[in-house]
Design a protein around this motif. Structure first.
Motif, PDB file in Angstrom:
ATOM      1  N   UNK A  62      20.225  35.240  51.143  1.00 19.54           N
ATOM      2  CA  UNK A  62      21.430  34.599  51.646  1.00 19.54           C
ATOM      3  C   UNK A  62      22.651  35.266  51.050  1.00 19.54           C
ATOM      4  N   UNK A  63      23.770  34.986  51.676  1.00 19.90           N
ATOM      5  CA  UNK A  63      25.045  35.505  51.204  1.00 19.90           C
ATOM      6  C   UNK A  63      25.896  34.328  50.746  1.00 19.90           C
ATOM      7  N   UNK A  64      26.404  34.428  49.533  1.00 16.88           N
ATOM      8  CA  UNK A  64      27.273  33.394  48.981  1.00 16.88           C
ATOM      9  C   UNK A  64      28.717  33.859  49.112  1.00 16.88           C
ATOM     10  N   UNK A  65      29.544  33.036  49.772  1.00 12.58           N
ATOM     11  CA  UNK A  65      30.926  33.420  50.040  1.00 12.58           C
ATOM     12  C   UNK A  65      31.938  32.534  49.317  1.00 12.58           C
ATOM     13  N   UNK A  66      31.471  31.702  48.411  1.00 11.61           N
ATOM     14  CA  UNK A  66      32.372  30.813  47.675  1.00 11.61           C
ATOM     15  C   UNK A  66      32.899  31.441  46.405  1.00 11.61           C
ATOM     16  N   UNK A  67      33.524  30.604  45.587  1.00 12.35           N
ATOM     17  CA  UNK A  67      34.124  31.079  44.337  1.00 12.35           C
ATOM     18  C   UNK A  67      33.394  30.557  43.110  1.00 12.35           C
ATOM     19  N   UNK A  68      32.612  29.475  43.238  1.00  8.17           N
ATOM     20  CA  UNK A  68      31.940  28.879  42.078  1.00  8.17           C
ATOM     21  C   UNK A  68      30.516  28.488  42.478  1.00  8.17           C
ATOM     22  N   UNK A  69      29.613  29.425  42.329  1.00  3.58           N
ATOM     23  CA  UNK A  69      28.223  29.243  42.751  1.00  3.58           C
ATOM     24  C   UNK A  69      27.579  28.037  42.051  1.00  3.58           C
ATOM     25  N   UNK A  70      27.742  27.946  40.742  1.00  2.00           N
ATOM     26  CA  UNK A  70      27.104  26.849  40.008  1.00  2.00           C
ATOM     27  C   UNK A  70      27.592  25.483  40.496  1.00  2.00           C
ATOM     28  N   UNK A  71      28.886  25.345  40.747  1.00  2.00           N
ATOM     29  CA  UNK A  71      29.420  24.075  41.253  1.00  2.00           C
ATOM     30  C   UNK A  71      28.864  23.773  42.638  1.00  2.00           C
ATOM     31  N   UNK A  72      28.772  24.785  43.491  1.00  2.00           N
ATOM     32  CA  UNK A  72      28.218  24.566  44.824  1.00  2.00           C
ATOM     33  C   UNK A  72      26.741  24.185  44.758  1.00  2.00           C
ATOM     34  N   UNK A  73      25.994  24.771  43.828  1.00  2.00           N
ATOM     35  CA  UNK A  73      24.579  24.420  43.700  1.00  2.00           C
ATOM     36  C   UNK A  73      24.404  23.002  43.145  1.00  2.00           C
ATOM     37  N   UNK A  74      25.310  22.577  42.259  1.00  2.00           N
ATOM     38  CA  UNK A  74      25.273  21.188  41.779  1.00  2.00           C
ATOM     39  C   UNK A  74      25.567  20.222  42.920  1.00  2.00           C
ATOM     40  N   UNK A  75      26.521  20.592  43.768  1.00  2.00           N
ATOM     41  CA  UNK A  75      26.859  19.777  44.947  1.00  2.00           C
ATOM     42  C   UNK A  75      25.643  19.634  45.851  1.00  2.00           C
ATOM     43  N   UNK A  76      24.960  20.733  46.106  1.00  2.00           N
ATOM     44  CA  UNK A  76      23.774  20.690  46.957  1.00  2.00           C
ATOM     45  C   UNK A  76      22.681  19.827  46.321  1.00  2.00           C
ATOM     46  N   UNK A  77      22.457  20.000  45.034  1.00  2.00           N
ATOM     47  CA  UNK A  77      21.401  19.255  44.342  1.00  2.00           C
ATOM     48  C   UNK A  77      21.680  17.754  44.309  1.00  2.00           C
ATOM     49  N   UNK A  78      22.940  17.366  44.389  1.00  2.00           N
ATOM     50  CA  UNK A  78      23.314  15.944  44.363  1.00  2.00           C
ATOM     51  C   UNK A  78      23.247  15.290  45.738  1.00  2.00           C
ATOM     52  N   UNK A  79      23.080  16.080  46.781  1.00  2.00           N
ATOM     53  CA  UNK A  79      23.067  15.565  48.150  1.00  2.00           C
ATOM     54  C   UNK A  79      21.766  14.821  48.443  1.00  2.00           C
ATOM     55  N   UNK A  80      21.836  13.541  48.867  1.00  2.00           N
ATOM     56  CA  UNK A  80      20.624  12.761  49.120  1.00  2.00           C
ATOM     57  C   UNK A  80      19.687  13.370  50.169  1.00  2.00           C
ATOM     58  N   UNK A  81      20.223  13.915  51.246  1.00  2.00           N
ATOM     59  CA  UNK A  81      19.368  14.511  52.283  1.00  2.00           C
ATOM     60  C   UNK A  81      18.643  15.736  51.732  1.00  2.00           C
TER      61      UNK A  81
END
Length: 115
Positions: A62-81
């Motif tokens: 995959x290609x990551x286009x954001x600025x803060x990978x760790x924060x985005x991965x925490x966001x994903x991990x916190x998502x109930x779905x």
């Protein structure tokens, strides 16, 4: 990957073992990935996401286009779905030796790229 990602595209390759006894289930799940999981992948700045299979190995790109990978991965991990999705897919996978604690897939280094 470092916590702060410069603007642009960061290409990421990862590997994991597919448990043979769960291969059919895993493939069936990925024939119809839940829309809310796909939406979260996009919301976390991941683009051009693919999973490939070679025998009992899965390779993701995959290609990551954001600025803060760790924060985005925490966001994903916190998502109930996403958490419900991972409860179905994680048992189908076997972490490879060397995978860091707290990670499911092993990130592998890029050795060549050409645009």
């Amino acid at each position: 990957m470092s916590d702060e990602t410069p603007t642009g595209v960061h290409r990421i390759g990862q590997v994991i073992r597919l448990r043979p006894e769960h291969a059919e289930e895993y493939l069936k799940l990925h024939e119809a990935v839940w829309p809310e999981v796909l939406d979260m992948i996009t919301a976390c700045n991941i683009r051009n996401y693919s999973i490939f299979r070679h025998g009992d190995l899965l390779f993701s790109y995959f290609e990551y286009v954001g600025r803060d990978f760790d924060a985005d991965m925490r966001k994903m991990a916190a998502d109930p779905a996403t958490q419900r999705w991972w409860k179905l897919t994680d048992p189908c996978q076997q972490r490879l030796e060397g995978t860091p604690d707290g990670e499911q897939w092993l990130e592998i280094p890029e050795v060549f790229h050409h645009d």
